[in-house]
Design a protein around this motif. Structure first.
Motif, PDB file in Angstrom:
ATOM      1  N   PHE A  40       0.588  -1.113   0.179  1.00  0.00           N
ATOM      2  CA  PHE A  40       0.440  -0.666  -0.096  1.00  0.00           C
ATOM      3  C   PHE A  40       1.058   1.231  -0.248  1.00  0.00           C
ATOM      4  CE2 PHE A  40      -2.155  -3.575   2.192  1.00  0.00           C
ATOM      5  CZ  PHE A  40      -3.209  -3.366   1.506  1.00  0.00           C
ATOM      6  N   PRO A  41       0.619   2.453  -0.776  1.00  0.00           N
ATOM      7  CA  PRO A  41       0.912   3.772  -0.747  1.00  0.00           C
ATOM      8  C   PRO A  41       1.542   4.495   1.102  1.00  0.00           C
ATOM      9  CG  PRO A  41      -0.646   3.344  -1.757  1.00  0.00           C
ATOM     10  CD  PRO A  41      -1.096   2.507  -1.537  1.00  0.00           C
ATOM     11  N   ALA A  42       2.776   4.264   1.231  1.00  0.00           N
ATOM     12  CA  ALA A  42       3.175   4.567   2.649  1.00  0.00           C
ATOM     13  C   ALA A  42       1.558   5.941   2.559  1.00  0.00           C
ATOM     14  CB  ALA A  42       4.391   5.347   2.677  1.00  0.00           C
ATOM     15  N   GLU A  43       1.690   7.054   2.322  1.00  0.00           N
ATOM     16  CA  GLU A  43       0.393   8.525   2.339  1.00  0.00           C
ATOM     17  C   GLU A  43      -0.807   7.988   3.069  1.00  0.00           C
ATOM     18  OE1 GLU A  43      -1.108  11.597   4.092  1.00  0.00           O
ATOM     19  OE2 GLU A  43       1.550  11.234   4.175  1.00  0.00           O
ATOM     20  N   GLU A  44      -1.461   6.835   2.296  1.00  0.00           N
ATOM     21  CA  GLU A  44      -2.595   5.512   2.791  1.00  0.00           C
ATOM     22  C   GLU A  44      -3.020   5.358   3.706  1.00  0.00           C
ATOM     23  OE1 GLU A  44      -5.845   3.063   0.002  1.00  0.00           O
ATOM     24  OE2 GLU A  44      -3.837   2.856  -0.770  1.00  0.00           O
ATOM     25  N   LEU A  45      -1.464   4.006   4.354  1.00  0.00           N
ATOM     26  CA  LEU A  45      -1.594   4.113   5.527  1.00  0.00           C
ATOM     27  C   LEU A  45      -1.381   4.755   6.052  1.00  0.00           C
ATOM     28  CD1 LEU A  45       1.029   1.214   4.592  1.00  0.00           C
ATOM     29  CD2 LEU A  45      -1.897   0.893   5.040  1.00  0.00           C
ATOM     30  N   ALA A  46      -1.212   5.877   6.272  1.00  0.00           N
ATOM     31  CA  ALA A  46       0.033   7.438   6.941  1.00  0.00           C
ATOM     32  C   ALA A  46      -1.791   8.266   7.571  1.00  0.00           C
ATOM     33  CB  ALA A  46       0.574   8.561   6.778  1.00  0.00           C
ATOM     34  N   GLN A  47      -3.125   7.796   6.117  1.00  0.00           N
ATOM     35  CA  GLN A  47      -4.368   8.448   6.941  1.00  0.00           C
ATOM     36  C   GLN A  47      -4.792   7.594   7.877  1.00  0.00           C
ATOM     37  OE1 GLN A  47      -5.235  11.640   5.584  1.00  0.00           O
ATOM     38  NE2 GLN A  47      -6.978  11.394   7.008  1.00  0.00           N
ATOM     39  N   ARG A  48      -4.796   6.425   7.798  1.00  0.00           N
ATOM     40  CA  ARG A  48      -5.794   5.407   8.838  1.00  0.00           C
ATOM     41  C   ARG A  48      -5.099   5.468   9.689  1.00  0.00           C
ATOM     42  NH1 ARG A  48     -10.157   2.451   5.443  1.00  0.00           N
ATOM     43  NH2 ARG A  48      -9.543   2.559   3.141  1.00  0.00           N
ATOM     44  N   LEU A  49      -4.007   5.227  10.186  1.00  0.00           N
ATOM     45  CA  LEU A  49      -3.117   6.385  11.342  1.00  0.00           C
ATOM     46  C   LEU A  49      -4.201   7.327  12.179  1.00  0.00           C
ATOM     47  CD1 LEU A  49       0.503   4.825  10.929  1.00  0.00           C
ATOM     48  CD2 LEU A  49      -1.256   3.724  12.033  1.00  0.00           C
ATOM     49  N   ARG A  50      -4.229   8.125  10.820  1.00  0.00           N
ATOM     50  CA  ARG A  50      -4.330   9.586  11.550  1.00  0.00           C
ATOM     51  C   ARG A  50      -6.029   9.439  11.646  1.00  0.00           C
ATOM     52  NH1 ARG A  50      -0.625  11.256   7.301  1.00  0.00           N
ATOM     53  NH2 ARG A  50      -2.251  11.945   5.543  1.00  0.00           N
TER      54      ARG A  50
END
Length: 275
Positions: A40-50
């Motif tokens: 998965f793109p890192a930003e997509e995962l980061a958004q889920r975390l946020r």
């Protein structure tokens, strides 16, 4: 009280991977870990975390060709370039996910290669990677893994992992202490917690019931007692790490299987406060 992180590779498998962040947060987890983020793109995962107020506490560097059976590259002669490229990729993801630590898998020992040659490659790779991670503000972890679940894995014992960390002398290279693997290979888990946690060389702990790798209130380990030991030792030495819940729900992947199995938090008296 220990801080528990949900392992999203093993837990909440009734959901697609990206939906597991919400499921973990709904059950009260504030930290998550998983094996690999690279699909998965890192930003997509980061958004889920946020979106769900979660902290990424750990993931693994690329292990080589997982589908072909590779389980890490760090000890493999001739794969140094692949190992370095994997570390660089992992550090990029760690930056994007604000993840403080990365696990470097040692790999399976190739047949016909002297252990001393593998050890030399392993230690040289770890020393190089620790320097790269230090510059990026990250910790690296090595984990002894039992040979029943992963036959041929190069690193199996706590004493050997701690010896390597001491030899390399990089303050950001630490040990991932999985109580499940330790019990299968060595036993005497409580005394090893007392021995190693105060050294400052334990960067992360993981748990699962032994022998079936289900919830920690199932099987031969007394996790309630072990959590008390961790709390006691942590209070005396200042350890503030996370405990990763790296187990397979006994109820499988049916709807609600992970959530229904979280009664162990209450049974063992470690349910975190709400909010």
């Amino acid at each position: 009280m220990p801080r528990f992180a949900a392992n999203l590779t093993m837990l909440y498998n009734e959901h697609a991977f990206l939906e597991r962040f919400a499921a973990a947060a709904a059950d009260g987890f504030r930290g998550v870990e998983f094996l690999f983020p690279y699909a998965f793109p890192a930003e997509e995962l980061a958004q889920r975390l946020r979106d769900h107020g979660l902290q990424q506490v750990l993931f693994n560097a690329p292990p080589g060709d997982w589908e072909a059976g590779e389980r890490g590259l760090a000890c493999l002669p001739g794969r140094e370039a692949d190992f370095r490229a994997g570390v660089a990729r992992a550090l990029d993801y760690a930056q994007a996910l604000d993840c403080p630590r990365i696990h470097l898998m040692a790999g399976l020992a190739p047949a016909g290669v002297e252990p001393a040659a593998l050890q030399a490659v392993y230690e040289a790779n770890l020393a190089w990677a620790a320097e790269q991670a230090r510059a990026a503000g990250r910790e690296l972890l090595i984990e002894p893994i039992n040979t029943r679940d992963m036959p041929g894995y190069f690193l199996n014992r706590q004493d050997e992992a701690h010896r390597i960390v001491q030899v390399i002398q990089a303050p950001n290279l630490k040990v991932q202490f999985d109580l499940y693997h330790c019990q299968i290979v060595e036993g005497d888990v409580a005394m090893k917690i007392r021995q190693y946690l105060p050294t400052g060389r334990v960067g992360h702990i993981q748990i699962a019931g032994v022998p079936m790798r289900h919830e920690p209130d199932l099987g031969e380990l007394n996790h309630g007692y072990l959590f008390e030991v961790i709390d006691e030792v942590a209070a005396s030495c200042g350890w503030t790490g996370w405990i990763g819940c790296e187990y397979r729900p006994a109820r499988g992947s049916v709807a609600g299987a992970t959530s229904a199995g979280l009664g162990w938090l209450d049974t063992l008296g470690v349910r975190p406060p709400a909010g």
